[in-house]
Motif scaffolding. Structure first.
Motif, short mmCIF file in Angstrom:
data_model
loop_
_atom_site.label_atom_id
_atom_site.label_comp_id
_atom_site.label_asym_id
_atom_site.label_seq_id
_atom_site.Cartn_x
_atom_site.Cartn_y
_atom_site.Cartn_z
N SER A 62 0.85 -1.20 0.26
CA SER A 62 0.44 -0.13 0.09
C SER A 62 0.95 1.52 0.25
CB SER A 62 -1.02 0.00 1.38
OG SER A 62 -1.40 -1.15 1.25
N LYS A 63 2.05 1.17 1.14
CA LYS A 63 3.08 2.60 0.94
C LYS A 63 3.63 2.81 -0.46
CE LYS A 63 1.97 3.39 5.25
NZ LYS A 63 1.25 2.09 5.87
N VAL A 64 4.36 1.58 -0.85
CA VAL A 64 5.43 1.45 -1.94
C VAL A 64 4.92 1.92 -3.55
CG1 VAL A 64 5.33 -0.81 -3.05
CG2 VAL A 64 7.61 0.67 -3.46
N SER A 65 2.78 1.40 -3.44
CA SER A 65 2.31 1.75 -4.48
C SER A 65 1.70 3.30 -4.56
CB SER A 65 1.58 1.02 -4.74
OG SER A 65 0.62 0.43 -3.18
N VAL A 66 1.77 4.51 -3.35
CA VAL A 66 1.89 5.32 -3.52
C VAL A 66 2.60 6.93 -3.56
CG1 VAL A 66 -0.84 5.02 -2.43
CG2 VAL A 66 0.58 5.86 -0.77
N ASP A 67 3.54 6.29 -2.76
CA ASP A 67 4.70 6.46 -2.42
C ASP A 67 5.43 7.07 -4.28
OD1 ASP A 67 7.35 8.22 -2.49
OD2 ASP A 67 7.85 6.81 -0.36
N PRO A 68 5.19 8.81 -4.03
CA PRO A 68 5.63 9.54 -5.24
C PRO A 68 7.76 8.82 -5.98
CG PRO A 68 5.11 11.08 -3.69
CD PRO A 68 5.28 9.75 -2.70
N ARG A 69 8.82 8.28 -5.16
CA ARG A 69 9.58 8.07 -5.38
C ARG A 69 9.15 7.05 -6.13
NH1 ARG A 69 12.03 8.37 -0.02
NH2 ARG A 69 10.26 7.68 0.46
N SER A 70 8.15 6.50 -5.95
CA SER A 70 8.42 4.32 -6.31
C SER A 70 6.34 4.74 -6.91
CB SER A 70 8.64 4.01 -5.37
OG SER A 70 7.60 3.74 -3.84
N LYS A 71 5.93 5.72 -6.74
CA LYS A 71 4.81 4.72 -7.51
C LYS A 71 4.18 4.06 -8.69
CE LYS A 71 2.66 9.60 -8.75
NZ LYS A 71 1.50 10.01 -7.36
N ARG A 72 5.47 4.25 -9.62
CA ARG A 72 5.42 4.62 -10.77
C ARG A 72 5.37 3.81 -12.48
NH1 ARG A 72 9.44 3.38 -14.33
NH2 ARG A 72 10.39 2.80 -12.60
N THR A 73 5.37 2.74 -11.44
CA THR A 73 5.51 1.18 -12.04
C THR A 73 3.84 0.85 -12.02
OG1 THR A 73 6.44 0.29 -9.89
CG2 THR A 73 7.53 0.61 -12.53
N PHE A 74 2.94 1.14 -10.93
CA PHE A 74 2.27 0.36 -9.79
C PHE A 74 0.58 1.14 -11.33
CE2 PHE A 74 5.22 -0.03 -6.68
CZ PHE A 74 5.09 -1.87 -6.35
N ARG A 123 10.37 -7.37 -15.69
CA ARG A 123 10.88 -7.06 -17.14
C ARG A 123 10.09 -5.94 -17.53
NH1 ARG A 123 12.92 -12.48 -19.85
NH2 ARG A 123 14.29 -12.30 -17.73
N GLY A 124 11.04 -5.01 -18.12
CA GLY A 124 10.41 -4.14 -18.68
C GLY A 124 10.29 -3.20 -18.03
N MET A 125 10.50 -2.81 -16.51
CA MET A 125 10.14 -1.95 -15.49
C MET A 125 11.08 -0.70 -15.72
SD MET A 125 7.71 -3.54 -13.14
CE MET A 125 6.46 -4.81 -13.09
N ALA A 126 11.95 -1.82 -15.62
CA ALA A 126 13.46 -1.22 -15.53
C ALA A 126 13.30 0.07 -13.82
CB ALA A 126 13.60 0.76 -16.69
N ILE A 127 13.02 -1.47 -13.30
CA ILE A 127 12.71 -1.08 -11.84
C ILE A 127 13.79 0.02 -10.93
CG2 ILE A 127 12.89 -1.50 -9.15
CD1 ILE A 127 10.27 -3.28 -10.71
N SER A 128 14.75 0.88 -10.64
CA SER A 128 15.73 1.98 -9.97
C SER A 128 16.47 1.17 -8.53
CB SER A 128 15.99 3.28 -10.07
OG SER A 128 14.86 3.79 -9.79
#
Ligand code: HEM
Length: 148
Positions: free
Chosen positions: A53-65, A101-106
């Motif tokens: 819930s937290k990682v999917s809304v944090d502006p630093r990490s929500k991109r891929t969700f 794959r393809g998410m280019a997670i940093s």
């Protein structure tokens, strides 16, 4: 001393002569699995629900969700963590390289997730050594998630 006549009597005599407690002391109970130490299914579910819930809304990490079905994702991550930690689940989803794959997670996104995993484990009252045990397992999957 008369010789013992039966096998149990012989064993008893042997224990007595050996002066050991090994014969009477039951074997120590096996260490509970990490899964049990995490609180079993309710504990793992609470931890996963919290950090996803937290990682999917944090502006630093929500991109891929964006557009991801979080209920399904959480269920899959619960099964994955349950299986990783020695629980009774069988994870049948994609391996970590394929799943990301393809998410280019940093590295930053990975470390934001690590932060929320740790916070969730603390909130759930998981002991330091057990937090470290799970976090160590997740760290090992880092290169796959980053597709490195
Ligand atoms: C060690 C770290 C990680 C583990 C163990 C992990 C685990 C998983 C698992 C088990 C799935 C489900 C795969 C399936 O059902 O086939 C998944 C999917 C996903 N993960 Fe991760 N993950 C990690 C890191 C990350 C990070 C850092 C992000 C983004 C910040 C992320 C974003 C996603 C997304 C968006 C999906 C859903 C893909 C989809 O359904 O289209 N993951 N992850």
């Amino acid at each position: 001393m008369p010789l013992p006549t039966s096998i149990p009597a012989a064993l008893l005599a042997l224990c007595f002569l050996a002066g050991t407690t090994a014969c009477s002391t039951p074997a120590p109970a096996p260490e509970p699995s990490l899964f049990v130490r995490l609180g079993g299914m309710p504990g793992v579910t609470a931890v996963v629900d919290d950090f996803v819930s937290k990682v999917s809304v944090d502006p630093r990490s929500k991109r891929t969700f964006e557009g991801v079905n979080l209920t399904r994702l959480k269920a899959s991550v619960v099964t994955h963590v349950c299986s990783l930690s020695g629980g009774p689940c069988k994870y049948e989803g994609d391996d970590m390289a394929l799943a990301h794959r393809g998410m280019a997670i940093s590295k930053e996104e990975l470390s934001v997730m690590g932060y929320y995993v740790d916070q969730a484990l603390r909130r759930q009252g998981v002991a330091r050594e057990d937090r470290e045990a799970l976090e160590g397992m997740l760290d090992k999957l880092g290169p796959e998630v980053l597709n490195k």
